[in-house]
Design a protein around this motif. Structure first.
Motif, PDB file in Angstrom:
ATOM      1  N   MET A  46       0.822  -1.219   0.000  1.00 29.60           N
ATOM      2  CA  MET A  46       0.000   0.000   0.000  1.00 29.60           C
ATOM      3  C   MET A  46       0.856   1.269   0.000  1.00 29.60           C
ATOM      4  SD  MET A  46      -3.067  -0.845  -0.343  1.00 29.60           S
ATOM      5  CE  MET A  46      -2.699  -2.368  -1.184  1.00 29.60           C
ATOM      6  N   LEU A  47       1.934   1.274   0.764  1.00 37.01           N
ATOM      7  CA  LEU A  47       2.814   2.450   0.785  1.00 37.01           C
ATOM      8  C   LEU A  47       3.477   2.673  -0.572  1.00 37.01           C
ATOM      9  CD1 LEU A  47       4.492   2.066   4.295  1.00 37.01           C
ATOM     10  CD2 LEU A  47       2.769   3.734   3.607  1.00 37.01           C
ATOM     11  N   CYS A  48       3.923   1.605  -1.192  1.00 37.53           N
ATOM     12  CA  CYS A  48       4.558   1.744  -2.508  1.00 37.53           C
ATOM     13  C   CYS A  48       3.544   2.130  -3.581  1.00 37.53           C
ATOM     14  CB  CYS A  48       5.281   0.458  -2.883  1.00 37.53           C
ATOM     15  SG  CYS A  48       6.767   0.180  -1.899  1.00 37.53           S
ATOM     16  N   LEU A  49       2.342   1.575  -3.506  1.00 35.81           N
ATOM     17  CA  LEU A  49       1.309   1.966  -4.462  1.00 35.81           C
ATOM     18  C   LEU A  49       0.905   3.421  -4.290  1.00 35.81           C
ATOM     19  CD1 LEU A  49      -0.929  -1.215  -4.574  1.00 35.81           C
ATOM     20  CD2 LEU A  49       0.471  -0.272  -6.423  1.00 35.81           C
ATOM     21  N   ALA A  50       0.884   3.899  -3.051  1.00 31.39           N
ATOM     22  CA  ALA A  50       0.575   5.314  -2.816  1.00 31.39           C
ATOM     23  C   ALA A  50       1.653   6.204  -3.430  1.00 31.39           C
ATOM     24  CB  ALA A  50       0.457   5.582  -1.325  1.00 31.39           C
ATOM     25  N   ALA A  51       2.915   5.821  -3.276  1.00 31.63           N
ATOM     26  CA  ALA A  51       4.012   6.603  -3.855  1.00 31.63           C
ATOM     27  C   ALA A  51       3.934   6.593  -5.382  1.00 31.63           C
ATOM     28  CB  ALA A  51       5.354   6.053  -3.388  1.00 31.63           C
ATOM     29  N   LEU A  52       3.651   5.433  -5.955  1.00 33.95           N
ATOM     30  CA  LEU A  52       3.534   5.347  -7.414  1.00 33.95           C
ATOM     31  C   LEU A  52       2.320   6.117  -7.922  1.00 33.95           C
ATOM     32  CD1 LEU A  52       4.486   1.604  -7.906  1.00 33.95           C
ATOM     33  CD2 LEU A  52       5.889   3.596  -8.436  1.00 33.95           C
ATOM     34  N   GLY A  53       1.242   6.093  -7.182  1.00 31.02           N
ATOM     35  CA  GLY A  53       0.062   6.877  -7.556  1.00 31.02           C
ATOM     36  C   GLY A  53       0.344   8.362  -7.527  1.00 31.02           C
ATOM     37  N   TRP A  54       1.042   8.807  -6.496  1.00 33.01           N
ATOM     38  CA  TRP A  54       1.415  10.227  -6.396  1.00 33.01           C
ATOM     39  C   TRP A  54       2.262  10.628  -7.607  1.00 33.01           C
ATOM     40  CZ3 TRP A  54       6.167  12.569  -6.324  1.00 33.01           C
ATOM     41  CH2 TRP A  54       6.171  13.922  -6.016  1.00 33.01           C
ATOM     42  N   ALA A  55       3.243   9.803  -7.948  1.00 36.67           N
ATOM     43  CA  ALA A  55       4.108  10.118  -9.088  1.00 36.67           C
ATOM     44  C   ALA A  55       3.304  10.135 -10.386  1.00 36.67           C
ATOM     45  CB  ALA A  55       5.241   9.103  -9.170  1.00 36.67           C
ATOM     46  N   LEU A  56       2.399   9.173 -10.555  1.00 38.15           N
ATOM     47  CA  LEU A  56       1.593   9.124 -11.774  1.00 38.15           C
ATOM     48  C   LEU A  56       0.719  10.357 -11.915  1.00 38.15           C
ATOM     49  CD1 LEU A  56       0.612   7.436 -14.224  1.00 38.15           C
ATOM     50  CD2 LEU A  56      -1.138   6.521 -12.716  1.00 38.15           C
ATOM     51  N   ILE A  57       0.083  10.764 -10.836  1.00 30.35           N
ATOM     52  CA  ILE A  57      -0.770  11.953 -10.879  1.00 30.35           C
ATOM     53  C   ILE A  57       0.046  13.200 -11.224  1.00 30.35           C
ATOM     54  CG2 ILE A  57      -2.139  13.519  -9.441  1.00 30.35           C
ATOM     55  CD1 ILE A  57      -3.168  10.936  -8.009  1.00 30.35           C
ATOM     56  N   ASN A  58       1.203  13.349 -10.615  1.00 30.87           N
ATOM     57  CA  ASN A  58       2.027  14.522 -10.898  1.00 30.87           C
ATOM     58  C   ASN A  58       2.557  14.522 -12.329  1.00 30.87           C
ATOM     59  OD1 ASN A  58       2.381  16.413  -8.580  1.00 30.87           O
ATOM     60  ND2 ASN A  58       2.703  14.460  -7.561  1.00 30.87           N
ATOM     61  N   LEU A  59       2.960  13.377 -12.821  1.00 29.58           N
ATOM     62  CA  LEU A  59       3.421  13.308 -14.210  1.00 29.58           C
ATOM     63  C   LEU A  59       2.282  13.594 -15.181  1.00 29.58           C
ATOM     64  CD1 LEU A  59       5.833  10.256 -14.066  1.00 29.58           C
ATOM     65  CD2 LEU A  59       6.437  12.664 -14.353  1.00 29.58           C
ATOM     66  N   PHE A  60       1.079  13.123 -14.872  1.00 29.60           N
ATOM     67  CA  PHE A  60      -0.080  13.413 -15.708  1.00 29.60           C
ATOM     68  C   PHE A  60      -0.377  14.905 -15.728  1.00 29.60           C
ATOM     69  CE2 PHE A  60      -4.695  13.953 -16.184  1.00 29.60           C
ATOM     70  CZ  PHE A  60      -4.851  13.403 -17.448  1.00 29.60           C
ATOM     71  N   LEU A  61      -0.299  15.551 -14.571  1.00 26.10           N
ATOM     72  CA  LEU A  61      -0.569  16.992 -14.513  1.00 26.10           C
ATOM     73  C   LEU A  61       0.469  17.793 -15.296  1.00 26.10           C
ATOM     74  CD1 LEU A  61      -1.650  17.359 -10.772  1.00 26.10           C
ATOM     75  CD2 LEU A  61      -3.106  17.408 -12.807  1.00 26.10           C
ATOM     76  N   VAL A  62       1.728  17.399 -15.225  1.00 24.08           N
ATOM     77  CA  VAL A  62       2.772  18.075 -16.003  1.00 24.08           C
ATOM     78  C   VAL A  62       2.538  17.849 -17.491  1.00 24.08           C
ATOM     79  CG1 VAL A  62       5.236  18.084 -16.535  1.00 24.08           C
ATOM     80  CG2 VAL A  62       4.488  18.069 -14.161  1.00 24.08           C
ATOM     81  N   TRP A  63       2.166  16.623 -17.843  1.00 25.81           N
ATOM     82  CA  TRP A  63       1.913  16.303 -19.253  1.00 25.81           C
ATOM     83  C   TRP A  63       0.740  17.126 -19.785  1.00 25.81           C
ATOM     84  CZ3 TRP A  63      -2.395  13.357 -21.159  1.00 25.81           C
ATOM     85  CH2 TRP A  63      -2.317  13.079 -22.537  1.00 25.81           C
ATOM     86  N   ARG A  64      -0.361  17.221 -19.017  1.00 24.60           N
ATOM     87  CA  ARG A  64      -1.521  17.987 -19.451  1.00 24.60           C
ATOM     88  C   ARG A  64      -1.196  19.470 -19.570  1.00 24.60           C
ATOM     89  NH1 ARG A  64      -5.164  16.864 -22.263  1.00 24.60           N
ATOM     90  NH2 ARG A  64      -6.608  18.237 -21.221  1.00 24.60           N
ATOM     91  N   LYS A  65      -0.401  19.964 -18.633  1.00 23.46           N
ATOM     92  CA  LYS A  65      -0.008  21.374 -18.676  1.00 23.46           C
ATOM     93  C   LYS A  65       0.802  21.658 -19.938  1.00 23.46           C
ATOM     94  CE  LYS A  65       2.431  24.775 -15.884  1.00 23.46           C
ATOM     95  NZ  LYS A  65       3.265  24.943 -14.691  1.00 23.46           N
ATOM     96  N   GLY A  66       1.683  20.740 -20.304  1.00 23.21           N
ATOM     97  CA  GLY A  66       2.494  20.905 -21.508  1.00 23.21           C
ATOM     98  C   GLY A  66       1.705  20.698 -22.776  1.00 23.21           C
ATOM     99  N   ALA A  67       0.684  19.852 -22.741  1.00 22.00           N
ATOM    100  CA  ALA A  67      -0.123  19.575 -23.935  1.00 22.00           C
ATOM    101  C   ALA A  67      -0.968  20.773 -24.329  1.00 22.00           C
ATOM    102  CB  ALA A  67      -1.004  18.352 -23.702  1.00 22.00           C
ATOM    103  N   GLY A  68      -1.331  21.605 -23.365  1.00 22.91           N
ATOM    104  CA  GLY A  68      -2.166  22.765 -23.652  1.00 22.91           C
ATOM    105  C   GLY A  68      -1.413  23.901 -24.319  1.00 22.91           C
ATOM    106  N   LYS A  69      -0.080  23.862 -24.298  1.00 24.01           N
ATOM    107  CA  LYS A  69       0.716  24.963 -24.853  1.00 24.01           C
ATOM    108  C   LYS A  69       0.924  24.812 -26.358  1.00 24.01           C
ATOM    109  CE  LYS A  69       3.204  25.990 -20.619  1.00 24.01           C
ATOM    110  NZ  LYS A  69       4.482  26.060 -19.972  1.00 24.01           N
ATOM    111  N   GLU A  70       0.718  23.615 -26.880  1.00 22.54           N
ATOM    112  CA  GLU A  70       1.019  23.417 -28.300  1.00 22.54           C
ATOM    113  C   GLU A  70      -0.177  23.639 -29.172  1.00 22.54           C
ATOM    114  OE1 GLU A  70       2.846  19.641 -28.796  1.00 22.54           O
ATOM    115  OE2 GLU A  70       4.339  20.054 -27.301  1.00 22.54           O
TER     116      GLU A  70
END
Length: 70
Positions: A46-70
């Motif tokens: 559960m602790l490792c899945l929480a860490a991986l979930g946090w990373a996935l959410i943050n990477l998705f948010l960065v990706w979406r932020k970058g996708a809107g600029k093009e």
């Protein structure tokens, strides 16, 4: 072009993924070798899945932020 904050977030997320996977594998193997109760295995999972979930959410948010600029 990504901002410095986006690059820092991406770098932190990649480090979290690397450390979480290493700990997950290492602690799971150590727990099996030491004969720890199953509840500790679930806690590690559960602790490792929480860490991986946090990373996935943050990477998705960065990706979406970058996708809107093009």
């Amino acid at each position: 072009m990504r901002s410095d904050k986006d690059r820092a977030t991406t770098k932190l997320a990649s480090i979290v993924i690397l450390v979480a996977m290493g700990l997950w594998l290492g602690l799971s193997a150590a727990g099996g070798a030491l004969g720890l109760p199953v509840r500790f295995a679930f806690l590690i999972d559960m602790l490792c899945l929480a860490a991986l979930g946090w990373a996935l959410i943050n990477l998705f948010l960065v990706w979406r932020k970058g996708a809107g600029k093009e």
